[in-house]
Design an enzyme around this catalytic site. Sequence first.
Site, mmCIF file in Angstrom:
data_model
loop_
_atom_site.group_PDB
_atom_site.id
_atom_site.type_symbol
_atom_site.label_atom_id
_atom_site.label_comp_id
_atom_site.label_asym_id
_atom_site.label_seq_id
_atom_site.Cartn_x
_atom_site.Cartn_y
_atom_site.Cartn_z
ATOM 1 N N ASP A 70 63.984 -33.957 -27.838
ATOM 2 C CA ASP A 70 63.261 -33.725 -29.255
ATOM 3 C C ASP A 70 64.383 -32.932 -30.302
ATOM 4 O O ASP A 70 63.568 -33.919 -30.928
ATOM 5 C CB ASP A 70 61.993 -33.489 -29.137
ATOM 6 N N SER A 71 65.244 -32.093 -29.429
ATOM 7 C CA SER A 71 65.976 -31.754 -31.267
ATOM 8 C C SER A 71 67.088 -33.196 -32.161
ATOM 9 O O SER A 71 67.361 -32.305 -32.653
ATOM 10 C CB SER A 71 67.608 -31.011 -30.180
ATOM 11 N N ASP A 109 63.194 -35.925 -23.287
ATOM 12 C CA ASP A 109 62.145 -34.818 -24.244
ATOM 13 C C ASP A 109 60.494 -35.138 -24.214
ATOM 14 O O ASP A 109 60.442 -36.720 -24.820
ATOM 15 C CB ASP A 109 62.791 -34.503 -24.729
ATOM 16 N N GLU A 141 57.745 -28.393 -21.350
ATOM 17 C CA GLU A 141 58.338 -27.456 -22.155
ATOM 18 C C GLU A 141 56.988 -26.584 -21.528
ATOM 19 O O GLU A 141 55.650 -27.138 -21.282
ATOM 20 C CB GLU A 141 58.269 -26.694 -23.007
ATOM 21 N N GLU A 208 66.042 -21.653 -21.703
ATOM 22 C CA GLU A 208 66.906 -21.300 -22.919
ATOM 23 C C GLU A 208 66.157 -19.817 -23.800
ATOM 24 O O GLU A 208 65.614 -19.797 -23.578
ATOM 25 C CB GLU A 208 66.536 -22.342 -24.263
#
Length: 295
Positions: A70-71, A109, A141, A208
């Site tokens: 999703d970056s 994602d 996440e 991360e």
Amino acid sequence: MSTFTMDTGTSRATPSPVPGKRTTAPSIRARKIAGEDGLRTEQPIVMLTAYTMRMAQLLDPHCDMLLVGDSLGQVIYGLPSTIPVTLEMMCAHGAAVVRGSWHALVAVDMPFGSYEASPVQAFESAARIMKETGCAAVKLEGGEAMAPTIDLLTKRGVPVIGHVGLTPQAVNVLGGYGARGREEHEAQKIIADAKAVADAGAFCIVVEGVMEQIATAVARSVAPPVIGIGASADCDGQVLVIDDMLGMFERTPRFVKRYDDLAARIGEAARAYAEEVRARTFPTADQTYRPKPSP
């Protein structure tokens, strides 16, 4: 299986048979084995992000996994964070990456708001992603709070990659993108989150932006492979955002190593093109259509 190559006649991807099998979630999971100093992979797992068909083609031969992160919200769309990213965006780019690859496992994602409300909501979103993209896994996440969701997804046939430590979708709660785990209570929370995600059935976990010793401890203590980003060389694999490692942006996180400076090279190519256009030295006879001489 098939891969996709550029058709010189149309400049579009067309499938061509390629021998071999795509990497699977079980094969990634099986690479983590018991060693003298704890659980670890003999050969580290290579993961990079990809958002387009052509980039997937270029990265696929070198990667075990491709992550449609999703970056893309920041990298492709210029958004301030990953929060505004939608399911539609993830599905469109996920499908492109699947079309451009044949070897790597492609994971997509799950964007913010598509899975947090309930395990049922998460399954509906994950099912849509997998149907529309053809990907082999989703990533979400969160730690202990997401364990029931991961459990339901895996039991219903959706391979899941967990993500703990610095979780960008929670940036508004975290207060920024700084490294996590500097205080003992937060370090213990990250380790507990990783164990909860592993116990819930994640076949792989991204860790991360955490202090190095925490990432090493997590990698040695949980059964699924641990993929680090801003974590530790002792992780079972590594992932970076492709545009960061290629030098497409002036500013990159501290944990990124630039393997190229494509931004400068692209700028130079554009400058040379602009000069030739303004000087009318492009196009030349090689780039224009002219009548063929009569026989």
